[in-house]
Design a protein around this motif. Sequence first.
Motif, PDB file in Angstrom:
ATOM      1  N   GLU A 517       0.610  -1.111  -0.040  1.00  8.99           N
ATOM      2  CA  GLU A 517      -0.124  -0.082  -0.008  1.00  8.99           C
ATOM      3  C   GLU A 517       0.874   1.307  -0.059  1.00  8.99           C
ATOM      4  O   GLU A 517       1.887   1.332   0.547  1.00  8.99           O
ATOM      5  CB  GLU A 517      -0.777  -0.064   1.289  1.00  8.99           C
ATOM      6  N   THR A 518       0.335   2.180  -0.830  1.00  9.87           N
ATOM      7  CA  THR A 518       1.084   3.509  -0.785  1.00  9.87           C
ATOM      8  C   THR A 518       0.195   4.463  -0.552  1.00  9.87           C
ATOM      9  O   THR A 518      -1.048   4.378  -0.734  1.00  9.87           O
ATOM     10  CB  THR A 518       2.021   3.811  -2.090  1.00  9.87           C
ATOM     11  N   MET A 519       0.533   5.864  -0.652  1.00 13.06           N
ATOM     12  CA  MET A 519      -0.423   7.079  -0.387  1.00 13.06           C
ATOM     13  C   MET A 519       0.290   8.040  -1.569  1.00 13.06           C
ATOM     14  O   MET A 519       1.516   8.586  -0.965  1.00 13.06           O
ATOM     15  CB  MET A 519      -0.598   7.431   0.950  1.00 13.06           C
ATOM     16  N   THR A 520      -0.351   8.662  -2.419  1.00  9.36           N
ATOM     17  CA  THR A 520       0.135   9.807  -3.270  1.00  9.36           C
ATOM     18  C   THR A 520      -0.760  10.818  -2.946  1.00  9.36           C
ATOM     19  O   THR A 520      -1.649  10.970  -2.402  1.00  9.36           O
ATOM     20  CB  THR A 520       0.221   9.251  -4.498  1.00  9.36           C
ATOM     21  N   TYR A 521      -0.086  12.085  -3.657  1.00  9.41           N
ATOM     22  CA  TYR A 521      -0.859  13.329  -3.409  1.00  9.41           C
ATOM     23  C   TYR A 521      -2.075  13.460  -4.123  1.00  9.41           C
ATOM     24  O   TYR A 521      -2.265  12.785  -5.161  1.00  9.41           O
ATOM     25  CB  TYR A 521       0.003  14.395  -4.112  1.00  9.41           C
ATOM     26  N   SER A 522      -3.230  13.916  -3.655  1.00 14.79           N
ATOM     27  CA  SER A 522      -4.459  14.266  -3.936  1.00 14.79           C
ATOM     28  C   SER A 522      -4.533  15.394  -4.903  1.00 14.79           C
ATOM     29  O   SER A 522      -5.518  15.790  -5.571  1.00 14.79           O
ATOM     30  CB  SER A 522      -5.413  14.488  -3.040  1.00 14.79           C
ATOM     31  N   PHE A 523      -3.096  16.171  -5.082  1.00 16.83           N
ATOM     32  CA  PHE A 523      -3.131  17.188  -6.066  1.00 16.83           C
ATOM     33  C   PHE A 523      -2.375  16.645  -7.393  1.00 16.83           C
ATOM     34  O   PHE A 523      -1.725  15.632  -7.233  1.00 16.83           O
ATOM     35  CB  PHE A 523      -2.292  18.211  -5.488  1.00 16.83           C
ATOM     36  N   ASP A 541     -15.108  17.465 -14.934  1.00 19.05           N
ATOM     37  CA  ASP A 541     -14.260  18.657 -15.002  1.00 19.05           C
ATOM     38  C   ASP A 541     -13.384  18.589 -13.914  1.00 19.05           C
ATOM     39  O   ASP A 541     -13.438  18.345 -12.857  1.00 19.05           O
ATOM     40  CB  ASP A 541     -15.158  19.978 -14.918  1.00 19.05           C
ATOM     41  N   PRO A 542     -11.928  19.459 -14.291  1.00 15.21           N
ATOM     42  CA  PRO A 542     -11.003  19.422 -13.271  1.00 15.21           C
ATOM     43  C   PRO A 542     -11.463  20.408 -12.057  1.00 15.21           C
ATOM     44  O   PRO A 542     -12.040  21.386 -12.346  1.00 15.21           O
ATOM     45  CB  PRO A 542      -9.842  20.152 -14.096  1.00 15.21           C
ATOM     46  N   VAL A 543     -10.996  20.016 -10.857  1.00 17.35           N
ATOM     47  CA  VAL A 543     -11.124  21.050  -9.908  1.00 17.35           C
ATOM     48  C   VAL A 543      -9.814  21.745  -9.772  1.00 17.35           C
ATOM     49  O   VAL A 543      -8.708  21.298  -9.247  1.00 17.35           O
ATOM     50  CB  VAL A 543     -11.394  20.404  -8.570  1.00 17.35           C
ATOM     51  N   GLU A 544      -9.859  23.201  -9.912  1.00 22.19           N
ATOM     52  CA  GLU A 544      -8.680  23.839  -9.845  1.00 22.19           C
ATOM     53  C   GLU A 544      -8.658  24.514  -8.461  1.00 22.19           C
ATOM     54  O   GLU A 544      -9.706  25.148  -7.724  1.00 22.19           O
ATOM     55  CB  GLU A 544      -8.700  25.010 -10.805  1.00 22.19           C
ATOM     56  N   ASN A 550       2.261  24.466  -5.252  1.00 20.83           N
ATOM     57  CA  ASN A 550       3.118  24.774  -6.448  1.00 20.83           C
ATOM     58  C   ASN A 550       2.373  24.591  -7.631  1.00 20.83           C
ATOM     59  O   ASN A 550       1.251  24.154  -7.668  1.00 20.83           O
ATOM     60  CB  ASN A 550       4.395  23.981  -6.216  1.00 20.83           C
ATOM     61  N   ALA A 551       3.132  25.081  -8.532  1.00 19.30           N
ATOM     62  CA  ALA A 551       2.525  24.987  -9.882  1.00 19.30           C
ATOM     63  C   ALA A 551       2.272  23.725 -10.602  1.00 19.30           C
ATOM     64  O   ALA A 551       1.234  23.514 -11.448  1.00 19.30           O
ATOM     65  CB  ALA A 551       3.323  25.886 -11.113  1.00 19.30           C
ATOM     66  N   GLU A 552       2.931  22.744 -10.116  1.00 16.12           N
ATOM     67  CA  GLU A 552       2.635  21.388 -10.605  1.00 16.12           C
ATOM     68  C   GLU A 552       1.706  20.671  -9.892  1.00 16.12           C
ATOM     69  O   GLU A 552       1.270  19.502  -9.954  1.00 16.12           O
ATOM     70  CB  GLU A 552       4.162  20.539 -10.385  1.00 16.12           C
ATOM     71  N   GLN A 553       0.958  21.403  -8.929  1.00 14.46           N
ATOM     72  CA  GLN A 553       0.016  20.665  -7.948  1.00 14.46           C
ATOM     73  C   GLN A 553      -1.286  21.505  -8.044  1.00 14.46           C
ATOM     74  O   GLN A 553      -1.764  21.984  -6.953  1.00 14.46           O
ATOM     75  CB  GLN A 553       0.303  20.163  -6.520  1.00 14.46           C
ATOM     76  N   ALA A 554      -1.715  22.085  -9.249  1.00 14.01           N
ATOM     77  CA  ALA A 554      -2.647  22.970  -9.048  1.00 14.01           C
ATOM     78  C   ALA A 554      -4.147  22.627  -9.414  1.00 14.01           C
ATOM     79  O   ALA A 554      -4.942  23.408  -9.206  1.00 14.01           O
ATOM     80  CB  ALA A 554      -2.395  24.007 -10.493  1.00 14.01           C
ATOM     81  N   HIS A 555      -4.278  21.117  -9.553  1.00  8.06           N
ATOM     82  CA  HIS A 555      -5.563  20.764  -9.608  1.00  8.06           C
ATOM     83  C   HIS A 555      -5.910  19.498  -8.631  1.00  8.06           C
ATOM     84  O   HIS A 555      -4.825  18.912  -8.267  1.00  8.06           O
ATOM     85  CB  HIS A 555      -5.877  20.254 -11.085  1.00  8.06           C
ATOM     86  N   MET A 556      -6.737  19.220  -8.547  1.00  7.32           N
ATOM     87  CA  MET A 556      -7.179  18.124  -7.610  1.00  7.32           C
ATOM     88  C   MET A 556      -7.294  16.733  -8.696  1.00  7.32           C
ATOM     89  O   MET A 556      -7.595  17.140  -9.792  1.00  7.32           O
ATOM     90  CB  MET A 556      -8.492  17.926  -6.843  1.00  7.32           C
ATOM     91  N   ARG A 557      -6.825  15.592  -8.262  1.00  5.40           N
ATOM     92  CA  ARG A 557      -6.610  14.565  -9.132  1.00  5.40           C
ATOM     93  C   ARG A 557      -8.125  14.018  -9.447  1.00  5.40           C
ATOM     94  O   ARG A 557      -8.946  13.867  -8.969  1.00  5.40           O
ATOM     95  CB  ARG A 557      -5.760  13.485  -8.563  1.00  5.40           C
ATOM     96  N   ARG A 558      -8.023  13.506 -10.783  1.00  6.21           N
ATOM     97  CA  ARG A 558      -9.492  12.727 -11.268  1.00  6.21           C
ATOM     98  C   ARG A 558      -9.100  11.197 -11.495  1.00  6.21           C
ATOM     99  O   ARG A 558      -9.784  10.491 -11.849  1.00  6.21           O
ATOM    100  CB  ARG A 558      -9.777  13.215 -12.741  1.00  6.21           C
TER     101      ARG A 558
END
Length: 811
Positions: A517-523, A541-544, A550-558
Amino acid sequence: MKISMKWLADYVQVPDEIKAFCDQLDLTGTGVEEVDRLGDTFDHIVTAQVVSKEPHPDSDHMFVCQVDVGQAEPIQVVCGAQNFNQGDHIITALVGAELPGGIKIKKSKLRGVTSNGMNCSARELGLGNDHSGIMILPEDAPIGMPAADYLGIGDTVLDLEITPNRPDSLSVVGFAREVGAMYDIDITLPSRELTETDELTSDAVAVQIPDPELCPRYTARLIRNVKVGPSPDWLVERLAAIGQRSINNIVDVTNYVLFELGQPLHTFDFDTLDVENGKATIIVRAAEEGEKITTLDGAERELTSDMTVISTPKRAVALAGVMGGIDSEVTEGTTNVLLEAATFNQAHTSRTSRNLGLISESSIRYERRVDDHDIDWRSDYAAALIAEVSGGTVCKGIVDEWPAGDTPARELPLRVKRCQQMLGDDVPVEFMKSRLTRLGCTVADTEDPDVLSVTVPTYRPDLEREIDLYEEVLRLYGMDRIPSTLPAGRGRVGVLTPQQLIDAKLHRTLSASGMNETMTYSFAHVDDLENLRMKEDGLGDPVELINPMNAEQAHMRRTIIPGLLRSIAYNQSRGVNNIQLYEIGTVFAAHEGSKKPKERRKLAGVLAGSMGVKGWNTDPAPFDFFDGKGVLESIARELALPKVTFRALSAEDAPHLQPGRAARMLSGGDEIGWIGEIHPLAADAFDAKAPIVAFELDMNALERNARPARDYVDVPQFPEVARDAAFVVDETVTNEKLMQCMKSAGGKLLEEVRLFDVYRSDKHLGAGKKSMAYSLTYRAADRTLTSEEVDKAHNKLIDKTCRATGAEVRG
């Protein structure tokens, strides 16, 4: 945030045992990510003396030197520096040394002459910018001593994880205050004596803030007759310890104060600023749409109206709180410096830095909030230090624009008994008083002996409510000291919810399948789906994010897959090739007309490499589609999913997967998820090495179809009868189609169908044909079957299957 223990020791007594100190930091909420011992980086670098210096036989600018490094015999070093002579004491890097910047010293030949080391300059040692020649030591310097010991640069640096709600800890003094509270010891605040001339700063400088919301407070000081040049050794060493490169004495002071006091500063070349009404005028304003500025990194940047700039009446000269402009920077020719100490709007600073991709130490602090109290004192401190290292003179007074003025500190009650009840232990009231005082709070008794009045310092914006004070007391008291108790609940019996039971089964099954099991960013990155080549149909649609970290984590993951692919790439880049990871997490999607995003739980997994390791006589097979399919079949079995089938996905339906190695998983008519081998182009986009098997299942669909237990089937009492059948069919006919036909035609007597061979031959079967051979098992629950019954059922099965699929029976 990097903290030098030598620097910290100037203000608070540092514990001798680093490991125990780091453990205590973890317990109080400050994570220690890394401990770096700086002296270790100077391994194989020693003090030395030049025994002889002869011209290189094949070069007009290099010398062949015999250097005494404290060994039995001198070593030969070829050196191109011109500033040393025979008998000079120097610093030499021996073979095996690694200099700052990753330069490794090896035995080499320079113009045909062997060199067994390198005579070092201050810049090559990371101790300054001087690269004009090698570093010459005093005549009494010892020979053969480790350079770290001689230079006194042995230090321990902690890389700390400071949470966003603690901007006060983003400085050496702020962290010293935290250490003082942890150990209940005094701290010493830094101080410097400021000497001013008779010239008033206000006679030469004016500051305007049209919109106070953009800049709560701005101060300016004028320092004349500075001499820009190298910084003193102590300043270079302090900055080098925390990974900051020395630039010049003026800029180095602003960086020093930034890390020491947490106050970002900026210096302008005063003589480059535009004058209005006889004064250099600074205006803090919103940028104009499309306005351009060239920043210190040499890049021209186009601005938008939601950004804040520092300008003169004619042009913008800096991005507020982020980076200065190149046309007003301090250079070697600068003689007069305008020192800025200010605080800017958090949201505007964040948008400016992230939209322009300029994340700096200053912007990080402004985003978390810089206290606008005591800015004048911090400016005085910095001005005194600039004068000290540059020989400048500080003009009298400070231009201080503070439109809102001083705001009163927040006062909170602390109910002692309530605090003790919440914490679950009788924490002494004297402990509460002393530790909160160490943090900078003012604690006073009230008329009610059970209530304390706590005045919160303005540099602690996170202390907003009484419960926040409880938290401070708890983390400093130590959660490990709180006795464990069972919650009150007479007559209650706790049970797991159906979802928790399913989650537990999934964890057991996936663990038994060899997955971790692992846990990654929700961003997520804006381009994650594009890089993955995944279609957006059905993902919403993406959640901004309004204020991304930071700029590389600007959305919530789909989808969870990109995060897992990054984990694979991270492991593969470090030599770990056999990787099996899974995560149960939430994905997010926006929908038109809905204020809140829709959240769905997903189960995702990836498999890369192979199950085993290479042996002396075997090479383990890499994971493929069927390994992942086996994991999903194990899940289906443990959750008792009914009528599980896998249907092929086309390249059009799943462009992120390898064609012919992708399928959707269904339970009855309900789609559970998908599985397949990640397309090589998608893997390359995440710097991961294919092949990679991936799957993603919908947790709601699993919960809908899961059953508490599988149907009970009694042990057979009568024997089975086996038959084989081989069908020659077109390539377009799938195994699933044949299985459905046989199970439908076999009736109650057909117990099991299993594919055991697939054969292709243009010569024997014809082009576009394949032979699929099956083993069939017949059995009756109430009797022993006769040959006639089996033959009749088997012939009926073959006949119906051939008519439904166009198959021919292979003889």
